[in-house]
Enzyme design. Structure first.
Site, PDB file in Angstrom:
ATOM      1  N   ASN A 126       0.848  -1.184   0.000  1.00  0.00           N
ATOM      2  CA  ASN A 126       0.000   0.000   0.000  1.00  0.00           C
ATOM      3  C   ASN A 126       0.890   1.242   0.000  1.00  0.00           C
ATOM      4  OD1 ASN A 126       0.816   0.544   2.688  1.00  0.00           O
ATOM      5  ND2 ASN A 126      -0.899  -0.642   3.524  1.00  0.00           N
ATOM      6  N   GLU A 154       3.381   1.461   2.925  1.00  0.00           N
ATOM      7  CA  GLU A 154       4.452   0.462   2.827  1.00  0.00           C
ATOM      8  C   GLU A 154       5.431   0.820   1.715  1.00  0.00           C
ATOM      9  OE1 GLU A 154       1.402  -3.070   4.320  1.00  0.00           O
ATOM     10  OE2 GLU A 154       1.897  -2.807   2.195  1.00  0.00           O
ATOM     11  N   ASP A 195      -8.347  -5.986   0.533  1.00  0.00           N
ATOM     12  CA  ASP A 195      -8.254  -7.446   0.460  1.00  0.00           C
ATOM     13  C   ASP A 195      -8.934  -7.974  -0.794  1.00  0.00           C
ATOM     14  OD1 ASP A 195      -6.907  -7.509   2.865  1.00  0.00           O
ATOM     15  OD2 ASP A 195      -8.709  -7.869   4.063  1.00  0.00           O
TER      16      ASP A 195
END
Length: 304
Positions: free
Chosen positions: A21, A24, A93
Site C-alpha cells: 500500500n 508500505e 483485500d
C-alpha cells in the site's frame, strides 16, 4: 505474487509481483512522498523495483486507486469509485484477491489490475464490510450501471460535472480494437483532470473514416470496453466525422488527442479555442495502432 507489510524482506525471492500500500511503498523509499502519491511512486519506480526485487509493483492508494509499475512500460493507473470512508472496509483485500485470480489466469497485468479494481469497486459501493460476488462483478464488468450514456444524457452529465467544479477532460476516437497505446493515452488524459469523458465514433462514422471493413467491433462493444476502464467516467457515441458539435454543447475545459496529432491538424481546435478551452496533445506511444494490429492478425490468419 507477494502481499506483505515489509516487502523488502522478501527481495531475495525475486517475486513476480508485489502489492504494497502507499504507506508500505513510502517506507521503502529514502525520500518523502508528495501530495501526488501516484506520481511520486512512478518517479521512484526503479528504486521500488530494486528494493522489492519484483518484476512488477502495484501500489494501492486507497481512495486514489492504484498504480502499476513495470520496467520499460508506461505506468498504469486505476481509479476507485468515490465513496465515504465507512465503505472502504475490505476493498484492499478484495483487490489483492481478485488480482491474484486474474494473474493466475494469465491475464495481462494492465487487465488484471482493472479487473481487481472493478472487484474492489463492487465492495466500495456497499455499506460496511462486504464481499464481491460473481453476479455483481459480472454486472460491473458488463456495463450495467456503467458510464455509457445517450447523447442527451452525456451533454447533461458533462454540464453538471463542470457546474460542480470538476475539471472535465474530453477525448474521442474509434477505439475499434483497444490496445496499449489507447490505454496509455486514456490514463494520461485522466491524470490531467477530475473527470474523463470519451466520445466514440458510431459504426457508420468509422466506416466513413476507415473503410468498409471497419469497425471490427460494434459501437456497443467498443463503448462497453471503454466504460469498464476505471479511468473512464462517461462514454457516448457520435455519428459525425468529428466531435465538434459535442464539444460546443459540453464545453469541457480540456480537449486531448493522442500524440500522432498536433493541435494544428485538429479541426476541433478552433471550436475549443472559441469557447475558451484548451487543446492538449498527449505523449505518443510508438508502434501501437489499431490498423497495424488488425493487419498483423489478418496476416497470421492468412498464413494458416
Amino acid at each position: 505474487m507477494l502481499d506483505a507489510h515489509a516487502p523488502a524482506r522478501w527481495q531475495s525471492l525475486r517475486p513476480d509481483l508485489v502489492t504494497p500500500n502507499a504507506e508500505e511503498a513510502a517506507a521503502l523509499l529514502d525520500t518523502s512522498v508528495g501530495t501526488d502519491r501516484a506520481g511520486s511512486f512512478v518517479d521512484h519506480r526503479a528504486e521500488l523495483m530494486a528494493r522489492t526485487g519484483a518484476g512488477a509493483v502495484v501500489v494501492t492508494l486507497d481512495k486514489d486507486g492504484t498504480v502499476l509499475l513495470v520496467d520499460g512500460k508506461p505506468a498504469h493507473r486505476t481509479w476507485a469509485v468515490a465513496v465515504p470512508e465507512n465503505r472502504c472496509a475490505g476493498a484492499g483485500d478484495t483487490f489483492v484477491a481478485a488480482l491474484t485470480a486474474a494473474v493466475l489466469d494469465a491475464m495481462p497485468l494492465t487487465g488484471a489490475v482493472e479487473f481487481a479494481q472493478a472487484a474492489a469497486d463492487v465492495v466500495l459501493r456497499s455499506p460496511g464490510t462486504s464481499v464481491c460476488r460473481c453476479p455483481e462483478l459480472r454486472a460491473r464488468l458488463g456495463g450495467e450501471g456503467s458510464g455509457v450514456l445517450s447523447r442527451d444524457q452525456f451533454v447533461a452529465t458533462v454540464r453538471r460535472e463542470r457546474a460542480s467544479g470538476a475539471r472535465v477532460v474530453f477525448t474521442n476516437g474509434c477505439f475499434d480494437v483497444l490496445h496499449a497505446g489507447h490505454i496509455a493515452c486514456l490514463n494520461e488524459a485522466k491524470n490531467l483532470g477530475d473527470i474523463l469523458v470519451v466520445a466514440v465514433n458510431s459504426d457508420s462514422s468509422v466506416r466513413s473514416l476507415k473503410g468498409p471493413e471497419r469497425p471490427v467491433n460494434t459501437a456497443g462493444d467498443r463503448c462497453a470496453v471503454l466504460a469498464a476502464l476505471s479511468c473512464v467516467d462517461h462514454v457516448t457515441v457520435f455519428d459525425e466525422d468529428t466531435p465538434a458539435e459535442l464539444l460546443r454543447a459540453t464545453e469541457p475545459q480540456l480537449y486531448v488527442k493522442g500524440g500522432d496529432y498536433s493541435p494544428e491538424m485538429l479541426p476541433e481546435t478552433a471550436v475549443v479555442t472559441e469557447y475558451g478551452g484548451q487543446v492538449r496533445v498527449l505523449d505518443y506511444l510508438a508502434d501501437h495502432s489499431t490498423t497495424t494490429m488488425i493487419d498483423r492478425i489478418r496476416g497470421r490468419v492468412g498464413e494458416r
